[in-house]
Structures are given as C-alpha cells and as structure tokens.
Design a protein around this motif. Structure first.
Motif, mmCIF file in Angstrom:
data_model
loop_
_atom_site.group_PDB
_atom_site.id
_atom_site.type_symbol
_atom_site.label_atom_id
_atom_site.label_comp_id
_atom_site.label_asym_id
_atom_site.label_seq_id
_atom_site.Cartn_x
_atom_site.Cartn_y
_atom_site.Cartn_z
ATOM 1 N N LEU A 9 63.370 5.447 19.216
ATOM 2 C CA LEU A 9 65.059 5.806 19.241
ATOM 3 C C LEU A 9 64.566 4.327 19.561
ATOM 4 N N PRO A 10 66.016 3.596 19.352
ATOM 5 C CA PRO A 10 66.093 2.273 19.564
ATOM 6 C C PRO A 10 66.200 1.721 21.249
ATOM 7 N N ASN A 11 65.322 0.766 21.826
ATOM 8 C CA ASN A 11 65.261 0.139 23.374
ATOM 9 C C ASN A 11 64.602 1.525 24.006
ATOM 10 N N VAL A 12 63.237 1.778 23.691
ATOM 11 C CA VAL A 12 62.253 2.665 23.991
ATOM 12 C C VAL A 12 61.032 1.923 24.195
ATOM 13 N N GLY A 13 60.724 0.609 23.466
ATOM 14 C CA GLY A 13 59.436 0.095 23.734
ATOM 15 C C GLY A 13 59.047 0.125 23.003
ATOM 16 N N LYS A 14 59.230 0.585 21.710
ATOM 17 C CA LYS A 14 58.657 0.143 20.397
ATOM 18 C C LYS A 14 57.743 -1.282 20.087
ATOM 19 N N SER A 15 59.388 -2.516 19.678
ATOM 20 C CA SER A 15 58.537 -3.898 19.513
ATOM 21 C C SER A 15 57.396 -4.667 20.769
ATOM 22 N N THR A 16 57.811 -3.879 21.669
ATOM 23 C CA THR A 16 56.865 -4.662 23.164
ATOM 24 C C THR A 16 55.446 -4.268 22.965
ATOM 25 N N LEU A 17 55.195 -2.673 22.311
ATOM 26 C CA LEU A 17 54.253 -2.370 22.441
ATOM 27 C C LEU A 17 53.917 -3.034 20.823
ATOM 28 N N CYS A 106 60.326 6.764 29.417
ATOM 29 C CA CYS A 106 60.432 7.147 30.720
ATOM 30 C C CYS A 106 60.397 6.270 31.285
ATOM 31 N N PHE A 107 61.593 5.185 31.075
ATOM 32 C CA PHE A 107 61.456 3.843 32.488
ATOM 33 C C PHE A 107 62.894 4.077 32.591
ATOM 34 N N GLU A 108 63.306 3.919 33.467
ATOM 35 C CA GLU A 108 64.850 3.494 33.866
ATOM 36 C C GLU A 108 65.063 2.149 34.041
ATOM 37 N N ASP A 109 65.787 1.720 34.071
ATOM 38 C CA ASP A 109 66.094 -0.002 33.568
ATOM 39 C C ASP A 109 67.600 0.058 33.221
ATOM 40 N N GLU A 110 68.682 -0.325 33.753
ATOM 41 C CA GLU A 110 70.390 -0.409 33.379
ATOM 42 C C GLU A 110 70.615 -1.691 33.254
ATOM 43 N N ASN A 111 69.815 -2.883 33.188
ATOM 44 C CA ASN A 111 69.439 -3.422 32.062
ATOM 45 C C ASN A 111 69.250 -3.382 30.350
ATOM 46 N N VAL A 112 68.405 -2.455 30.373
ATOM 47 C CA VAL A 112 67.923 -1.765 28.700
ATOM 48 C C VAL A 112 68.806 -1.620 28.080
ATOM 49 N N LEU A 113 69.436 -1.646 27.063
ATOM 50 C CA LEU A 113 71.084 -0.580 27.253
ATOM 51 C C LEU A 113 70.162 0.556 26.385
ATOM 52 N N ALA A 207 54.429 7.520 26.113
ATOM 53 C CA ALA A 207 55.694 7.895 27.754
ATOM 54 C C ALA A 207 55.229 6.918 28.126
ATOM 55 N N ASN A 208 56.260 5.932 27.787
ATOM 56 C CA ASN A 208 56.166 4.592 28.522
ATOM 57 C C ASN A 208 57.455 4.490 29.638
ATOM 58 N N VAL A 209 55.950 4.601 30.626
ATOM 59 C CA VAL A 209 56.754 4.789 31.720
ATOM 60 C C VAL A 209 57.060 3.166 32.807
ATOM 61 N N ASP A 210 57.304 2.891 33.672
ATOM 62 C CA ASP A 210 57.770 2.087 35.086
ATOM 63 C C ASP A 210 56.144 1.384 35.396
ATOM 64 N N MET A 238 51.963 4.776 30.135
ATOM 65 C CA MET A 238 51.566 3.683 29.867
ATOM 66 C C MET A 238 52.544 3.493 29.755
ATOM 67 N N ASN A 239 52.587 1.587 30.061
ATOM 68 C CA ASN A 239 53.709 0.993 30.170
ATOM 69 C C ASN A 239 53.806 -0.370 29.434
ATOM 70 N N ASN A 240 54.401 -0.190 28.503
ATOM 71 C CA ASN A 240 54.527 -1.270 27.779
ATOM 72 C C ASN A 240 54.656 -2.791 27.787
ATOM 73 N N SER A 241 55.427 -2.850 28.633
ATOM 74 C CA SER A 241 55.343 -4.638 28.788
ATOM 75 C C SER A 241 54.224 -4.630 29.836
ATOM 76 N N ILE A 242 53.635 -4.549 30.081
ATOM 77 C CA ILE A 242 52.172 -4.515 31.046
ATOM 78 C C ILE A 242 51.815 -5.243 30.304
HETATM 79 P P1 GDP Z 1 62.565 -1.442 20.586
HETATM 80 O O1 GDP Z 1 64.057 -1.267 20.519
HETATM 81 O O2 GDP Z 1 62.156 0.069 20.501
HETATM 82 O O3 GDP Z 1 61.632 -1.872 20.073
HETATM 83 O O4 GDP Z 1 62.935 -1.693 21.757
HETATM 84 P P2 GDP Z 1 61.847 -3.371 22.567
HETATM 85 O O5 GDP Z 1 60.352 -3.181 23.005
HETATM 86 O O6 GDP Z 1 62.558 -4.197 21.913
HETATM 87 O O7 GDP Z 1 62.036 -2.467 24.501
HETATM 88 C C1 GDP Z 1 63.814 -3.286 24.296
HETATM 89 C C2 GDP Z 1 63.415 -3.227 26.446
HETATM 90 O O8 GDP Z 1 63.204 -2.810 26.988
HETATM 91 C C3 GDP Z 1 63.523 -5.048 25.804
HETATM 92 O O9 GDP Z 1 64.196 -5.816 27.307
HETATM 93 C C4 GDP Z 1 62.081 -4.697 27.272
HETATM 94 O O10 GDP Z 1 61.552 -5.712 27.285
HETATM 95 C C5 GDP Z 1 62.347 -3.892 27.198
HETATM 96 N N1 GDP Z 1 61.192 -2.670 27.761
HETATM 97 C C6 GDP Z 1 59.992 -2.624 27.066
HETATM 98 N N2 GDP Z 1 59.786 -1.471 27.535
HETATM 99 C C7 GDP Z 1 59.346 -1.217 29.541
HETATM 100 C C8 GDP Z 1 59.320 -1.246 30.408
HETATM 101 O O11 GDP Z 1 57.715 -0.093 30.538
HETATM 102 N N3 GDP Z 1 59.663 -1.200 31.405
HETATM 103 C C9 GDP Z 1 61.009 -1.904 31.987
HETATM 104 N N4 GDP Z 1 61.135 -1.974 32.766
HETATM 105 N N5 GDP Z 1 61.393 -2.598 30.451
HETATM 106 C C10 GDP Z 1 60.993 -2.521 29.441
#
Ligand code: GDP
Length: 366
Positions: A9-17, A106-113, A207-210, A238-242
């Motif tokens: 789904l959108p905003n789950v961390g795909k592009s980050t990965l 699998c992460f909470e973050d109110e800044n990520v829609l 599972a994209n966790v914090d 794993m944590n995709n941001s890391i």
């Molecule tokens: P996509 O829409 O699935 O491609 O999601 P993105 O990779 O663009 O990520 C959406 C937002 O979530 C971005 O602002 C990322 O920085 C953030 N994000 C991605 N992975 C994580 C994570 O593991 N933890 C947190 N807190 N934020 C993350």
C-alpha cells in the motif's frame, strides 16, 4: 536477470527500500558495472560469502557477484483491479516479475499519512491480496469462456482437463485465497502458465518496523507472522529507513560504524536479497581464475551445458565437458591444482546436474 517486484500500500516504505537497493547498486557500480535500467528498476548484487572466500584463495583481479533486478511497483491501492487510478497498469507490472516482495507497514508514525486508520498489517496484506485475486479471477474467467465450448462438446481431453483446473482456480480465488496455496501439480500448472497469474508468484513479506523493534519485532510484525503461517511464507523484520541510511554511507568503514551503533552485523538488505534469491529457486555456481572470481545464477536442476550458456550461448552449443570442484573441496585444499592432486577435480559430461556452489571450468568447441 530475474526480476523481483516490491509491492504494498502507499506509505509503507516501498520507495525507501527501493532507494536503499538502488543507492547500493550505484555505489557498487564504481567497481565494475553500472546499470540504470529505469527510475523504477535497480540491479542489486547478491551477497555471497562463498564468493568472498574463493576470492581470498585465488586473489583475482576482480570479483563479480551475480545480480537480481528489483522493481518498485508503486501505486497499488484499493480498487486497483477495478481500474481505479493507474491500478491496472501497476497490476500489469506485477505480471512481469518472477517473485514479489510485499512490504507491510509495522511502524507507527503520525507524520506518515495513512488512509486506512490504525496500523493493521493483516488487513493491509489482505487489501493487496484481494486486488491481486480479483485480477486473477478476471484472467481465469476469461480463459474459461474460451475453453468451455471445447471442453463441453467435443472429446478434447486436454481442454476438459484445462477447464477442470481453471474451475478449481476460480473457486479458490472466490474464497479469497491465492493460487500459490492451491497445491497444483506440475502438469496442472501448465494449464494456467500462459495466464501468468499474480497470486501464483512466490512471495515474501517485509515487516517494516520502527528502530526500537529492529531486532525483536513488535506486536504488528507478530500479527503478520501469525497470519502468514499457513502460507509458509517468510517474513523479514527490518527497518527500511535505517537500510536507506546505511546505503547512503560512502565507505565500508562508515557503514560498519553505523551498523555497530545499531548492533547490526550486516545490512538487513543482504538478508532480504538472499531470501529473494532462495524464493526464486535459484542456485549459484562459480568460476574462479586469476582474472576474476565470479558467481553465476542458474535454476535448480540445470545440467552443465545449460549452466554454461549463462556465460555465453556458444558455451552451450560447443559444450564438450566440464571440470568441476565442489565448493567445500576447493576451500579445503585451497586451490585448483591442489584439488587436482587430491582427486577432487571431476570431469563431468552433458548430463551432469550442476550443484549449488560448484566451481566450474568449461571445455568447449568454438
Ligand atoms: P511508499 O509509498 O510505500 O513508497 O513509502 P515511502 O518509502 O515513500 O515512505 C513513506 C514515508 O514513511 C516516508 O516519509 C518515509 O521516510 C517513512 N518511512 C519509511 N520507512 C519508515 C520506517 O521504518 N519508520 C518510519 N518512522 N518512517 C518510515
């Protein structure tokens, strides 16, 4: 190279990965090959400790790992199978790949829609699964219409068998289940091969966790693991941001220091790539000379001439024989000549089935 598609789904961390993958691909490019195929397609090296070990023994001019293609398939949303948004185009992209990495938030973050309310990995997974199943149902029904007449009227045994497999697929999909879990035999699979069904493709879950749950997982990843248990699918925590941050660091030393801080022994990306490789049912053989130590990808069960064709098509046509040393023997005796002296260098012919880790040298006619 074989292709693995990243979905979710959108905003789950795909592009980050995907960024983590493509940045590391670019970083590696300075050493040898550079390949940008498309903004959404990256080539990634398959990490292999055995290749490193062989290189230590042979000390070649260069080391060339084998690679996988990773495709970022963004834009899957609820309703994609009904053609909402660019849904259909994205589903089409999935048809092209050989396996699927399904990223789950699998992460909470109110800044990520998040459109779907509270974090819920199981329902997220089901939303995507449903879209793929609906699309498959469409393909199956279309084909049923084509073969129905032949199957009903004539004495066409093949059409009858095909129709029977399609009917089973239809019923399975209508129950909200994926084709990969239907347990079709090799023969039955042939009947639906041309459809390239989306839910037949092998899958693994990320599972994209914090950060805090990187090593332990959390209640969300646990719910996901419990849910996919019957599928026998792997879940990588794993944590995709890391991972993206590690990929951005320039030197191996910087990476090592960074990972040390997070108590990591290697990037989780390496685990993911190795698992994807396994999922594709692939084996690796090596060539090891002073020019280069190199890893080559083959499908399990391939015979020597077919394996040789990966290097060059002429190798298959002109194949005479192969000199083979098992990986463990090569490491034990330390060199090709020592293996030869100890009777560990085998001469194999056209029928030899290449084993994972074999160190090969092909003899061929040009
Ligand atoms: P996509 O829409 O699935 O491609 O999601 P993105 O990779 O663009 O990520 C959406 C937002 O979530 C971005 O602002 C990322 O920085 C953030 N994000 C991605 N992975 C994580 C994570 O593991 N933890 C947190 N807190 N934020 C993350």
């Amino acid at each position: 190279a074989l292709q693995v598609g990243i979905v979710g789904l959108p905003n789950v961390g795909k592009s980050t990965l995907f960024n983590a993958v493509s940045i590391s691909a670019k970083a590696q490019a300075s050493n040898y090959r550079f390949c940008t195929i498309d903004p959404n397609v990256g080539l990634v090296d398959v990490p292999d400790e055995r290749m490193k070990k062989l290189a230590e023994l042979v000390n070649p001019n260069r080391i060339v790992p084998t690679q996988l293609e990773i495709v970022d398939i963004a834009g899957l949303v609820k309703g994609a199978s009904k053609g909402e948004g660019l849904g259909n185009k994205f589903l089409g992209n999935i048809r092209e790949v050989d396996a699927i990495i399904h990223v789950i938030r699998c992460f909470e973050d109110e800044n990520v829609l998040r459109e779907e309310g509270a974090i819920n990995p199981v329902s997220d997974k089901e939303i995507i699964d449903t879209e793929l199943q609906l699309k498959d149902l469409e393909s199956v029904e279309k084909k049923m219409q084509k073969v129905e007449k032949q199957a009903r009227v004539g004495s066409d045994a093949k059409a009858k068998a095909e129709f029977e497999v399609l009917t089973r697929c239809k019923e399975h999909l209508e129950k909200g289940k994926s084709i990969r879990g239907l347990g079709l035999s090799k023969e039955e699979k042939l009947a639906i091969e041309d459809l390239c069904l989306l839910t037949e493709k092998p899958v693994l879950y990320v599972a994209n966790v914090d950060e805090a749950s990187m090593h332990t997982g959390n209640k969300y990843s646990e719910a996901l693991i419990a849910n996919v248990k019957d599928e026998g699918a792997e879940v990588i925590i794993m944590n995709n941001s890391i991972e993206a941050q590690i990929a951005e660091l320039e030197t191996e030393d910087d990476k090592a220091m960074f990972m040390d801080e997070y108590k990591m022994t290697e990037p989780a990306l390496h685990r993911l790539i190795r698992s994807a490789y396994k999922l594709l049912n692939l084996d690796t053989y090596f060539t090891a000379g002073v020019q280069e130590v190199r890893a080559w990808t083959i499908h399990k069960g391939w015979k020597a001439p077919q394996a040789a064709s990966v290097i060059h098509t002429d190798f298959e046509k002109g194949f005479i024989k192969a000199e083979v040393i098992a990986y463990n023997d090569f490491v034990k005796y330390g060199s090709e000549s020592a293996c030869r002296d100890n009777g560990k260098l085998r001469i194999e012919g056209k029928e030899y089935i290449v084993q994972d880790g074999d160190v090969m040298h092909f003899r061929f006619n040009v």
